[in-house]
Structure formats: structure tokens, C-alpha cells
Design an enzyme around this catalytic site. Structure first.
Site, mmCIF file in Angstrom:
data_model
loop_
_atom_site.group_PDB
_atom_site.id
_atom_site.type_symbol
_atom_site.label_atom_id
_atom_site.label_comp_id
_atom_site.label_asym_id
_atom_site.label_seq_id
_atom_site.Cartn_x
_atom_site.Cartn_y
_atom_site.Cartn_z
ATOM 1 C CE LYS A 1 45.835 40.309 41.026
ATOM 2 N NZ LYS A 1 45.542 41.681 40.548
ATOM 3 C CG ASP B 1 47.270 44.673 40.241
ATOM 4 O OD1 ASP B 1 47.234 44.231 41.399
ATOM 5 O OD2 ASP B 1 46.257 44.755 39.527
#
Length: 332
Positions: A171, A204
Site C-alpha cells: 500500500k 486492495d
């Protein structure tokens, strides 16, 4: 000469799956000298800890352990025994294969993924505290050393196992220091392995792509928290946690265990699926240099599941834990 292995049955339904795996290993003919040890909540009253020193001493002496699941209280009580073992023995690489088996009803029939999860750092380092009465803080610790060794392990694993691609999961678009370091190191290590395709993905987006196009991925290397989440997602793609084994690897030791929990609600009912623990034992045998026996177990499990005659409840059958193990042993 017999291999010396620490055997930790665990609690809940752990003793049932470990007993099944033990019988399957013994059916291969590989000589194992088991050193059985108890750990978990039941040990607190006797020793004041769920992980007594003699359990740690046994693993340190033998270097290898096969372990069943141990219940971890949610929000209270002792911290995870799994986390404690990983930190004690610096088991930095958590290897979690996720593979579809013919005969298991899933939405996919072509998945063969391996998640390589960093096992000692990140938010799981447990550096957290209360800030006054109304706030809590947890520190995300990522080191260059931790990133280098897990990324190198992932690439070395890909080379050794004939894999073609490694994807780093991160991330770094938001956590530019911590995940940025992980991604930078992954890119540096990738340059040393030009024969392996390298990609990276934000976590994600990775979860979405795994659901949509899991066939595009091979080996995923992840920081601790993402690896935990993504590996459970991949387990769901192939039929559930009951089918997914794991290995915890360090420089001086290795612990093999199913990734599912202890399932105390069905303990003693002899209906828990032992596949994950049996396949974890197969990974253990491969680690011990018993490649032929390891491959024989995986083939036997595949054959039993493919036939569909002796499946546990979670796979759509009615077989008991022991009956499934018996069928695998018969194939061996």
C-alpha cells in the site's frame, strides 16, 4: 536415522487433525521420532503461560515442529502462541500454498498460488499502547533487513519450485515510508532474478484481481498483515481454510501447521477436515528432504478428493476426520 520432530496437538479440534496427519506421515514409511508437547490455554493454570519453556526447548532441539491450531482469545487474554513462536525462532517466512483440487466445489478450477508472507514485523510486531483513555496506537514496523530476506525468499522459492512470476503486494501509495521501503526493496531484489517476471500491486486492487483473475498470479510476497488477509482470501477461492497448509521457515527452525483456527465449536465431533494439517505434514517432509514421501501424500490427498467418495462435511461429504485420513492412507 529417524527425523526428530516436535508434535504440538494444539487445542479445540487441533488434536483431531494432528492425529490424522501423524498417521498419514507414519504410513509413508518415513521414520519420525515424535516429541509430543502441549501448548495453549490449558497450560496457563499449570505453568502460568500457554507456551511453556519446555515446548520452546523441544522445538529448539529438534529444529522442526508439526503443530495444530491453538485458540487465541479476541481482545483479551494472552497474545497469540503462533506469533510468540514466530518471534522466538525468527520464523520470518510464512509460506501458504492455495491450490484447487478436482472434486471440491468452488468458483474456480485452475488456481495454483503461493503466498509468501513476512512473519515477524509490520503491525503484528505488537508494538501498541493506549494513548490516554480514549485512543490506542499501534506502530507499523518495517525494516530493510526484514524486507530483503522475505523478498529474496520469495524469489528463491520461485526458482526452486519452477514458478514464473512474483508479485509484491503493498500500500505504498498511502504508506510511503513503510510500504514504500518494502516495494523499493522488492524491486531491487527482482533485478537479481531476471528469469522471474516481477510485478507489484496495491493490496486492495490485488484482492479484487484475485477474485476476478486468479490465474494471472503465481507467487505473492506480502508484508505481514496483508499476507494474513490475502492468504485467507486465496483459501476461500480454493474451497476454504480446511484445504490450506502452511510452513513457517527461519534460518534455524521450521514449524508446519494448518492456517485454520481451532474450531472449538466442533471439537470432539470428529468432523473437522484434516486436509490442511495433512498437507502441512507433506510440506514438513519436503523440508526434511523426504521429497518422495511428500509428493506421495499430496497425490493421495488429491486422489481421495477427486474421487469424491470420502469427503468431510465442509467438502460436501459425510466422512469423519479419521475416515478421510484412512482413505488417504489407503491411497498411499
Amino acid at each position: 536415522m529417524a527425523h526428530k520432530v516436535t508434535l504440538i496437538p494444539g487445542d479445540g479440534s487441533g488434536p483431531e487433525v494432528v492425529a490424522a496427519a501423524k498417521r498419514v506421515v507414519e504410513a509413508t514409511g518415513v521414520a519420525i521420532e515424535w516429541d509430543e508437547m502441549e501448548a495453549g490455554a490449558a497450560m496457563i493454570e499449570k505453568y502460568g503461560t500457554p507456551l511453556p519453556d519446555h515446548v520452546i526447548d523441544s522445538i529448539r532441539k529438534n529444529g522442526v515442529a508439526l503443530k495444530g491450531p491453538i485458540t487465541t482469545p479476541v481482545g483479551k487474554g494472552f497474545r497469540s502462541v503462533n506469533v510468540a513462536l514466530r518471534k522466538t525462532f525468527d520464523l520470518y517466512a510464512n509460506v501458504r500454498p492455495a491450490k484447487t483440487y478436482p472434486g471440491v466445489i468452488t468458483r474456480y478450477d485452475h488456481i495454483d498460488l503461493v503466498i509468501v508472507r513476512e512473519n515477524t514485523e509490520d503491525l503484528y510486531a505488537g508494538i501498541e499502547h493506549m494513548v490516554g483513555e480514549d485512543a490506542a496506537e499501534s506502530i507499523k514496523l518495517i525494516t530493510r533487513k526484514g524486507c530483503e530476506r522475505i523478498c529474496r525468499y520469495a524469489f528463491e522459492y520461485a526458482v526452486r519450485e519452477g514458478r514464473k512470476k512474483v508479485t509484491a503486494v503493498h500500500k505504498a501509495n498511502i504508506m510511503k515510508c513503510t510500504d514504500g521501503l518494502f516495494l523499493d526493496v522488492a524491486r531491487e531484489i527482482a533485478k537479481e532474478y531476471p528469469q522471474i517476471e516481477f510485478t507489484d500491486s496495491i493490496v486492495d486492487a490485488m484482492c479484487m484481481r484475485l477474485v476476478m483473475h486468479p490465474e494471472e498470479y503465481d507467487v505473492l510476497v506480502c508484508p505481514n498483515l496483508y499476507g494474513d488477509i490475502v492468504s485467507d482470501l486465496c483459501a476461500g477461492l480454493v474451497g476454504g481454510l480446511g484445504l490450506t497448509p502452511s510452513a513457517n521457515i527461519g534460518k534455524d527452525g521450521a514449524i508446519f501447521e494448518p492456517i485454520h483456527g481451532s474450531a472449538p465449536d466442533i471439537a470432539g465431533q470428529h468432523k473437522i477436515n484434516p486436509t490442511a494439517c495433512i498437507l502441512s505434514a507433506s510440506l514438513m517432509l519436503a523440508h526434511l528432504g523426504e521429497a518422495k514421501a511428500a509428493a506421495a501424500i499430496e497425490k493421495a490427498v488429491t486422489d481421495v478428493i477427486s474421487e469424491g467418495k470420502t469427503l468431510t462435511q465442509d467438502m460436501g461429504g459425510t466422512a469423519s476426520t479419521e475416515e478421510f485420513a484412512d482413505a488417504v492412507i489407503a491411497k498411499l
